[in-house]
Design an enzyme around this catalytic site. Structure first.
Site: not given
Length: 378
Positions: A166, A250, A370
């Site tokens: 990520r 998320s 995130e």
């Protein structure tokens, strides 16, 4: 390129927070996007680009700078140098899920497990998006981008983007600036041309998600349909009528820890090995080679652990919210922080900090956000 009356970011982001910035530009073509960026850089403004707004958490104070909306679109099919494959060059502002639908409809495999991920194609490599064991780095060939204050765009191969879990060299991590200040203009992917025959699913994470028991080929439309249904059940498909989808997806990353730390967690905490780089090459210039190879550096293996499990087992249940707050954990997915209607960025931040503190107190791990945070502190 057009300068428009600034739109509040709460109307352009899926978490639905954020005030109107000082200045806003829209770009519908690549030349317009380059012109908007170069004009902004010449002014010396603070800036950021906005695609689908699905990975952005914006603050309640107006952004003191320029927001550039990337509204480019289009898919170009190119020959691949590899037999049985095809390349797609896609404009940065193109919807990611519309690209997946395009590929699946034509029997192009490699991104079907990422069906339903919101946002734009240009944001996909920045975040190195992934789902069910499939990541964009597996099919990404190159990007066309323009570096801040550069004269013009250049083509950069995928291996120079520092793609990791990520992350990439282009991502704004919480508390730090990106390693490379640049904007993606287009993305080129290399996909398997499977046609209507489908493909054999080999990744264990995706096989579990699909409920597969044998290794027979499965049609891509079937895979996409199952993934979309799974995401919808978790509140991860955008739906104006469902507050559980008013989120940035998320909110916390799954934690990457050493094997030693992972062993200290309860055995039932879900975990997955982080694949080691088995192709690492040590290059020693001939001018300094003394005839002896250096001793290899042995690094402890890393493990990815489930942030959702950590949150729930720290006492934060689905649907949890703080008193009088309009922000809550999704009722369907413990990783999503949702706006139940009119929540401010301050309310979402308060909830995020509370969750971080509970997980840290219980397991000694500090979960990292995130989304990209703009004028927000956790």
């Amino acid at each position: 390129m057009a300068e428009i009356t600034p739109i509040p970011l709460r109307e352009l982001t899926t978490l639905r927070t954020g005030a109107a910035p000082e200045r806003m530009l829209e770009a519908h073509t690549v030349p317009e996007l380059i012109d908007a960026l170069q004009q902004t850089w010449a002014r010396g403004d603070e800036w950021f680009v906005l695609g689908g707004g699905s990975n952005l958490f914006a603050g309640d104070v107006p952004f003191d700078g320029t927001v550039i909306r990337v509204l480019t679109s289009g898919v170009e099919e190119l020959p691949s140098p590899h037999e049985g494959r095809v390349r797609l060059r896609v404009q940065a502002g193109h919807s990611w899920d519309e690209l997946v639908a395009y590929a699946v409809e034509r029997g192009y495999a490699g991104i079907e497990a990422m069906s339903g991920i919101p946002g734009t194609v240009g944001g996909a490599p920045v975040q190195n998006i992934g789902a069910y064991g499939q990541e964009i780095q597996e099919t990404l060939v190159e990007v066309e981008l323009i570096d801040e204050d550069a004269i013009g765009p250049i083509t950069v191969p995928a291996e120079e983007l520092g793609l990791g879990f990520r992350t990439s060299v282009l991502k704004h991590h919480y508390g730090s600036a990106p390693d490379r200040r640049a904007v993606i203009l287009s993305v080129t992917l290399d996909l398997a041309a499977t046609g209507s025959e489908g493909r054999v699913i080999r990744g264990e994470q995706l096989r579990r998600a699909l409920g597969l028991e044998d290794h027979a080929p499965v049609p891509l439309p079937w895979v996409r349909e199952r993934i979309l249904a799974t995401r919808a059940a978790k509140g991860m498909l955008l739906d104006d009528a469902d507050p559980d989808t008013h989120s940035a997806g998320s909110f916390f990353q799954n934690a990457i820890v050493s094997e030693r730390v992972a062993r200290s967690l309860p055995a039932e905490c879900p975990r997955w090995p982080v694949e080691p780089d088995l192709d690492t090459v040590t290059v020693i210039p001939l001018a300094v080679y003394g005839g002896v190879m250096p001793t290899p550096i042995v690094r402890e293996a890393e493990v990815k652990v489930s942030a959702a499990w950590l949150i729930e087992h720290a006492g934060i249940r689905k649907g949890f919210k703080l008193p009088r707050s309009r922000a809550s954990v999704s009722t369907k997915h413990a990783l999503a922080l949702t706006n139940r209607g009119g929540a401010t960025a301050a309310e979402v931040s308060e909830l995020a900090r509370f969750i971080q503190s509970r997980v840290h107190a219980e397991f000694g791990l500090l979960l990292q956000p995130e989304p990209v945070l703009v004028d927000v502190e956790l």
